[in-house]
Design an enzyme around this catalytic site. Structure first.
Site, PDB file in Angstrom:
ATOM      1  N   VAL A   1      37.662  40.669  45.041  1.00  0.00           N
ATOM      2  CA  VAL A   1      38.156  41.414  43.890  1.00  0.00           C
ATOM      3  C   VAL A   1      36.958  42.111  43.249  1.00  0.00           C
ATOM      4  O   VAL A   1      36.031  41.459  42.758  1.00  0.00           O
ATOM      5  CB  VAL A   1      38.833  40.490  42.859  1.00  0.00           C
ATOM      6  CG1 VAL A   1      39.318  41.295  41.657  1.00  0.00           C
ATOM      7  CG2 VAL A   1      39.993  39.740  43.504  1.00  0.00           C
ATOM      8  N   CYS A   2      36.969  43.433  43.273  1.00  0.00           N
ATOM      9  CA  CYS A   2      35.846  44.220  42.749  1.00  0.00           C
ATOM     10  C   CYS A   2      36.072  44.557  41.285  1.00  0.00           C
ATOM     11  O   CYS A   2      36.900  45.413  40.959  1.00  0.00           O
ATOM     12  CB  CYS A   2      35.672  45.503  43.561  1.00  0.00           C
ATOM     13  SG  CYS A   2      35.159  45.212  45.263  1.00  0.00           S
ATOM     14  N   LEU A   3      35.344  43.871  40.419  1.00  0.00           N
ATOM     15  CA  LEU A   3      35.433  44.101  38.976  1.00  0.00           C
ATOM     16  C   LEU A   3      34.051  43.906  38.362  1.00  0.00           C
ATOM     17  O   LEU A   3      33.342  42.952  38.706  1.00  0.00           O
ATOM     18  CB  LEU A   3      36.408  43.115  38.321  1.00  0.00           C
ATOM     19  CG  LEU A   3      37.901  43.424  38.369  1.00  0.00           C
ATOM     20  CD1 LEU A   3      38.684  42.247  37.821  1.00  0.00           C
ATOM     21  CD2 LEU A   3      38.226  44.685  37.583  1.00  0.00           C
TER      22      LEU A   3
ATOM     23  N   ASN B   1      40.418  48.089  44.837  1.00  0.00           N
ATOM     24  CA  ASN B   1      39.513  47.061  44.308  1.00  0.00           C
ATOM     25  C   ASN B   1      39.912  45.643  44.703  1.00  0.00           C
ATOM     26  O   ASN B   1      39.266  44.686  44.284  1.00  0.00           O
ATOM     27  CB  ASN B   1      39.449  47.151  42.788  1.00  0.00           C
ATOM     28  CG  ASN B   1      38.764  48.406  42.301  1.00  0.00           C
ATOM     29  OD1 ASN B   1      39.164  49.501  42.661  1.00  0.00           O
ATOM     30  ND2 ASN B   1      37.742  48.269  41.483  1.00  0.00           N
TER      31      ASN B   1
END
Length: 448
Positions: A92-94, A85
Site C-alpha cells: 500500500v503506497c501512502l 497505490n
C-alpha cells in the site's frame, strides 16, 4: 513493545469498534494485539461501492514513533492490483506509511493512528482511481481519457467478483464453478485447489464473515443495480484493457462476465437466507442441550417485554415464535401523526445460536416501501451496542420512527426508494405516496 504502546493500540482499536464510522471494522489476534486485521467498505458512488477490502496491520516495537506496516489482502491471491497505490503484492503506497514520497506535512507523526491510516486508504478508493497514478496531472489526451473510463469499468467488475462474491462463496462452501459443499466438510482432494483460490491465509479473516453476510443482504439490490447499469456499457467476455502503469505481475487482468456475476450473487443471497432460516431449528437443539445462550436470550426477551409493559409502549409488540428464543416476532404499530400512522408492520428477528458473534438478521413480513428496507425485505439498522437485544429493539424502532434521516448511502438499502427520498420535491412526494400505500396495505392485510 512497551506497555504504553500496547495500551494505545488497544484504545485505538476500541475507538474504531465503538465509533460511528460504518465503513471501518477492525479485529485483532488475541494472542498478539500487534497483529490487527482491518476491513474498509468501498465508498458509495465509486467503482469500489460496497466492496469489502481487507488489510493486515502489523505494529513494530517502535510504534507510535514509526507507522505500522500495512498489507492489502484483497488481491485475488496476489493476482489483482486494485488501485495504482494498492499493488497485487499487497503493498500500500501512502506517504503516511512511509511507502510513498509525499508533500511536507503528509508524513507519519505519532499523533496519527490506525483510524487515520484506514481513512487515508479509503481515500484511494475514489470515483476516479486513475487520478492516483503519479503521472495523472499530465494525462490530458483522448487516449488518457479512454484509459480512465476503462480502468473504472474493470475495477467495478472485479470489485463485485473479488471483494464481494469470492470471500462469501468461500465461507459458505460454494465452489467457483457453482458446486456447493457443506462448509463443515474438509476439502477433498478434487476440490482443495478450488478452495485455496478463495480462502485467505490470515485467520483473522473469519472475524468479518458475519459482517460480510449482513451487509451483503443489505446491499444486494445495489450490487444488482450495478450489474444492470454496467451491462449496458460492455459485452460479455470482453478483455480488460491494461493500463499504462500496470506491469507484469502487478495488473488487473481478466474479462467482463456480468451474467455470471449476477448468477453468483443470486446463489449467495439464497444460501445466506437459507442459513438464516435454519437458525431457529439450530437454536432449539441448543435449548434442548441446556446451553447458556438459549436461557440468556429467553431472559433478555422477558426483560424487554417487561420493560415495554412498564413504559406502556403500545407501538411495539414482541413475542417468541413457538416459544423459541431464537426467533422473535416483532410488530410495530405506527404512531399517530407519524409517517407510519395507522400501519401495522410485522417483522421476524432471527437469532443465531452463536449470538452475539453472529448478529440478528431482521426480515419484514409486511410489504414496506422504505429507504431502510431492501426489496428482499431485509431491514438495515445499527444498534448502539451489539451484545444485548434491547439495543437491537431500540435501533429497529428508531429506524422506523426517523422521519428526517441524514443522507448516508451506507444505511439506505432500497435504491429506488433512496433515489426518490433524496431527489426533487416531486420525487419526495412519490416516495411519501408509496410509503403511505404500504401503511394502508399493512392495515388491510392485518384485518383480512
Amino acid at each position: 513493545m512497551s506497555d504504553q504502546a500496547i495500551l494505545r493500540i488497544t484504545r485505538e482499536i476500541k475507538q474504531i469498534q465503538q465509533g460511528a464510522d460504518l465503513s471501518l471494522a477492525v479485529a485483532y489476534d488475541e494472542s498478539d494485539i500487534r497483529s490487527v486485521h482491518a476491513l474498509v467498505l468501498g465508498p458509495p458512488d465509486t467503482p469500489y461501492q460496497f466492496g469489502f477490502f481487507e488489510f493486515a496491520i502489523k505494529f513494530s516495537k517502535d510504534y507510535p514513533a514509526k507507522p505500522p506496516s500495512v498489507r492489502a489482502l484483497t488481491t485475488n491471491k496476489g493476482r489483482c492490483r486494485f488501485n495504482p497505490n494498492i499493488y497485487a503484492s499487497g503493498k500500500v503506497c501512502l506517504s503516511i506509511l512511509g511507502t510513498w514520497r509525499g508533500e511536507r506535512g503528509e508524513e507519519w507523526s505519532s499523533a496519527q493512528g490506525v483510524e487515520s491510516i484506514l481513512i487515508s486508504i479509503q481515500s484511494l478508493l475514489s470515483n476516479n482511481p486513475y487520478e492516483n497514478e503519479p503521472g495523472y496531472d499530465k494525462a490530458h489526451t483522448a487516449e488518457d481519457n479512454e484509459c480512465k473510463i476503462s480502468y473504472i469499468a474493470k475495477i467495478r467488475h472485479e470489485n463485485l467478483r473479488i471483494a464481494v462474491i469470492e470471500p462469501l462463496e468461500s465461507s459458505l462452501g460454494i465452489l467457483p464453478d457453482g458446486r456447493t459443499s457443506k462448509v463443515s466438510e474438509q476439502p477433498s482432494e478434487e476440490n482443495e485447489d478450488d478452495q485455496l483460490l478463495n480462502e485467505d491465509d490470515d485467520p483473522l479473516t473469519d472475524q468479518f464473515i458475519d459482517l460480510r453476510k449482513r451487509r451483503f443482504l443489505w446491499y444486494f439490490d445495489s450490487y444488482i443495480q450495478t450489474i444492470d447499469n454496467a451491462e449496458l456499457e460492455t459485452f460479455r467476455k470482453r478483455k480488460f484493457q491494461r493500463m499504462p502503469f500496470e506491469s507484469q505481475g502487478n495488473t488487473m487482468d481478466g474479462h467482463f462476465d456480468y451474467p455470471e456475476l449476477r448468477r453468483r450473487l443470486a446463489l449467495l443471497k439464497e444460501r445466506i437466507v437459507y442459513e438464516t432460516h435454519k437458525w431457529p431449528s439450530e437454536g432449539l437443539v441448543v435449548k434442548e442441550q441446556g446451553l447458556g445462550i438459549a436461557s440468556n436470550l429467553q431472559r433478555q426477551y422477558e426483560q424487554i417485554e417487561e420493560e415495554l409493559k412498564r413504559q406502556k409502549n403500545f407501538a411495539v409488540d414482541l413475542k417468541l415464535v413457538d416459544a423459541n428464543p431464537f426467533l422473535w416476532a416483532f410488530t410495530y404499530f405506527g404512531r399517530p401523526m407519524s409517517h407510519l400512522d395507522g400501519g401495522i408492520f410485522k417483522f421476524k428477528i432471527y437469532l443465531s445460536p452463536r449470538f452475539p458473534d453472529e448478529q440478528p438478521r431482521v426480515f419484514v413480513d409486511t410489504s414496506l416501501f422504505h429507504i431502510r428496507v431492501s426489496r428482499e425485505g431485509v431491514l438495515c439498522y445499527f444498534p448502539r451496542r451489539t451484545d444485548e437485544m434491547r439495543y437491537h429493539i431500540e435501533a429497529i424502532v428508531a429506524v422506523l420512527e426517523e422521519e428526517s434521516p441524514p443522507y448516508d448511502p451506507r444505511t439506505t438499502v432500497n435504491p429506488e426508494a433512496t433515489k426518490l427520498f433524496w431527489g426533487s420535491p416531486q420525487d419526495r412526494k412519490i416516495y411519501n405516496r408509496a410509503l403511505r400505500r404500504s401503511v394502508e396495505q399493512s392495515a388491510e392485510e392485518t384485518y383480512v
